[in-house]
Structures are given as structure tokens and as C-alpha cells.
Write a protein that holds these residues in place. Sequence first.
Motif, mmCIF file in Angstrom:
data_model
loop_
_atom_site.group_PDB
_atom_site.id
_atom_site.type_symbol
_atom_site.label_atom_id
_atom_site.label_comp_id
_atom_site.label_asym_id
_atom_site.label_seq_id
_atom_site.Cartn_x
_atom_site.Cartn_y
_atom_site.Cartn_z
ATOM 1 N N UNK A 165 -26.723 -28.752 0.066
ATOM 2 C CA UNK A 165 -27.143 -27.676 0.955
ATOM 3 C C UNK A 165 -28.447 -28.104 1.619
ATOM 4 N N UNK A 166 -28.526 -27.948 2.936
ATOM 5 C CA UNK A 166 -29.726 -28.309 3.683
ATOM 6 C C UNK A 166 -30.123 -27.116 4.532
ATOM 7 N N UNK A 167 -31.389 -26.692 4.405
ATOM 8 C CA UNK A 167 -31.823 -25.518 5.163
ATOM 9 C C UNK A 167 -33.333 -25.519 5.364
ATOM 10 N N UNK A 168 -33.776 -24.684 6.292
ATOM 11 C CA UNK A 168 -35.194 -24.378 6.436
ATOM 12 C C UNK A 168 -35.974 -25.273 7.359
ATOM 13 N N UNK A 169 -37.248 -24.966 7.458
ATOM 14 C CA UNK A 169 -38.175 -25.680 8.329
ATOM 15 C C UNK A 169 -38.403 -27.114 7.897
ATOM 16 N N UNK A 170 -38.405 -27.360 6.602
ATOM 17 C CA UNK A 170 -38.635 -28.724 6.131
ATOM 18 C C UNK A 170 -37.609 -29.668 6.730
ATOM 19 N N UNK A 171 -36.387 -29.195 6.880
ATOM 20 C CA UNK A 171 -35.333 -30.009 7.458
ATOM 21 C C UNK A 171 -35.656 -30.370 8.898
ATOM 22 N N UNK A 172 -36.108 -29.406 9.668
ATOM 23 C CA UNK A 172 -36.446 -29.662 11.065
ATOM 24 C C UNK A 172 -37.506 -30.731 11.200
ATOM 25 N N UNK A 173 -38.544 -30.675 10.399
ATOM 26 C CA UNK A 173 -39.604 -31.679 10.428
ATOM 27 C C UNK A 173 -39.056 -33.046 10.045
ATOM 28 N N UNK A 174 -38.263 -33.112 8.978
ATOM 29 C CA UNK A 174 -37.691 -34.381 8.538
ATOM 30 C C UNK A 174 -36.820 -34.993 9.621
ATOM 31 N N UNK A 175 -35.996 -34.180 10.263
ATOM 32 C CA UNK A 175 -35.097 -34.682 11.294
ATOM 33 C C UNK A 175 -35.879 -35.184 12.512
ATOM 34 N N UNK A 176 -36.934 -34.472 12.895
ATOM 35 C CA UNK A 176 -37.731 -34.923 14.035
ATOM 36 C C UNK A 176 -38.382 -36.270 13.740
ATOM 37 N N UNK A 177 -38.879 -36.441 12.526
ATOM 38 C CA UNK A 177 -39.506 -37.712 12.145
ATOM 39 C C UNK A 177 -38.469 -38.830 12.196
ATOM 40 N N UNK A 178 -37.276 -38.581 11.651
ATOM 41 C CA UNK A 178 -36.215 -39.597 11.658
ATOM 42 C C UNK A 178 -35.809 -39.958 13.085
ATOM 43 N N UNK A 179 -35.674 -38.978 13.957
ATOM 44 C CA UNK A 179 -35.304 -39.246 15.348
ATOM 45 C C UNK A 179 -36.406 -40.046 16.034
ATOM 46 N N UNK A 180 -37.663 -39.711 15.783
ATOM 47 C CA UNK A 180 -38.776 -40.466 16.368
ATOM 48 C C UNK A 180 -38.748 -41.922 15.901
ATOM 49 N N UNK A 181 -38.474 -42.142 14.613
ATOM 50 C CA UNK A 181 -38.385 -43.512 14.088
ATOM 51 C C UNK A 181 -37.221 -44.266 14.733
#
Length: 124
Positions: free
Chosen positions: A88-104
Motif C-alpha cells: 500500500x502506498x499513500x500520502x504526502x511522503x509518496x509525492x516527495x519520494x516520486x518527485x525526487x526519483x523523477x528529478x534523478x
Amino acid sequence: MTKLLLTKTKMSQGVWEGLLTGADKGTHPKITVTHQGTAVPDVSVTPLENDEGHALRVPIPPEAVSDGMQTLLIADADTDRQLGSITLIAGEALGDDMRVEVDLLRAELDMLKRAFRRHCLETS
């Protein structure tokens, strides 16, 4: 020895459902589901008609619905062999993690584009 196979069928209204196959005829598979080392209550294993396997129902515990990524492990209780997992994946922490991964990924793609262009210029 039984070689159980678990296939997800659906998840709806907080209940994960799957199909267990491979159990010896006339036996009832014993399944454990854990979240952060704690057993998940009310897991049910029900035989299906015509010996087509067993239906597994796992109610998602409320404590597993929180920010970030949560994993429930499904295992054969007799052998301790992991059969599957529920993530299960949810919440704001996910958004931050995904943005960092996309930036990388963007940074790496830019680096590869520059290297490829340089290679094309040097070899032409």
C-alpha cells in the motif's frame, strides 16, 4: 510436500482477495499474514467448489493505511515460505519520494543525452 501458489484476484473496500492453488487434495492451507511483524486478524481461507483451490481474503488493518509505503506479507504457516505480499502506498511522503526519483531520472537522461551528442560529434 505442497507447493502453494497465490494469485491476486482483486482488492475492494479494504479487503484483498486472492486464489490459492496447489494444496494437496482434502487439506486446508494454513496462511499467516503479517504487517510490521504483527499478525493480521480475520484472514480467511475458504475452499472453492470442484477443488479449484481456496479463496484467500485479507482485511487490510487500519494501521496499514498511512503515509508512505506499507507491506503485508503472506506466508504458508506450515513452511514459513512467503507466497506473496500486499503493498500500500499513500500520502504526502509518496509525492516527495516520486518527485525526487523523477528529478534523478531527468538528470541522468540529460547526462546520457550530452554524452550521446558528444559521441556523435566525435565519430562523424
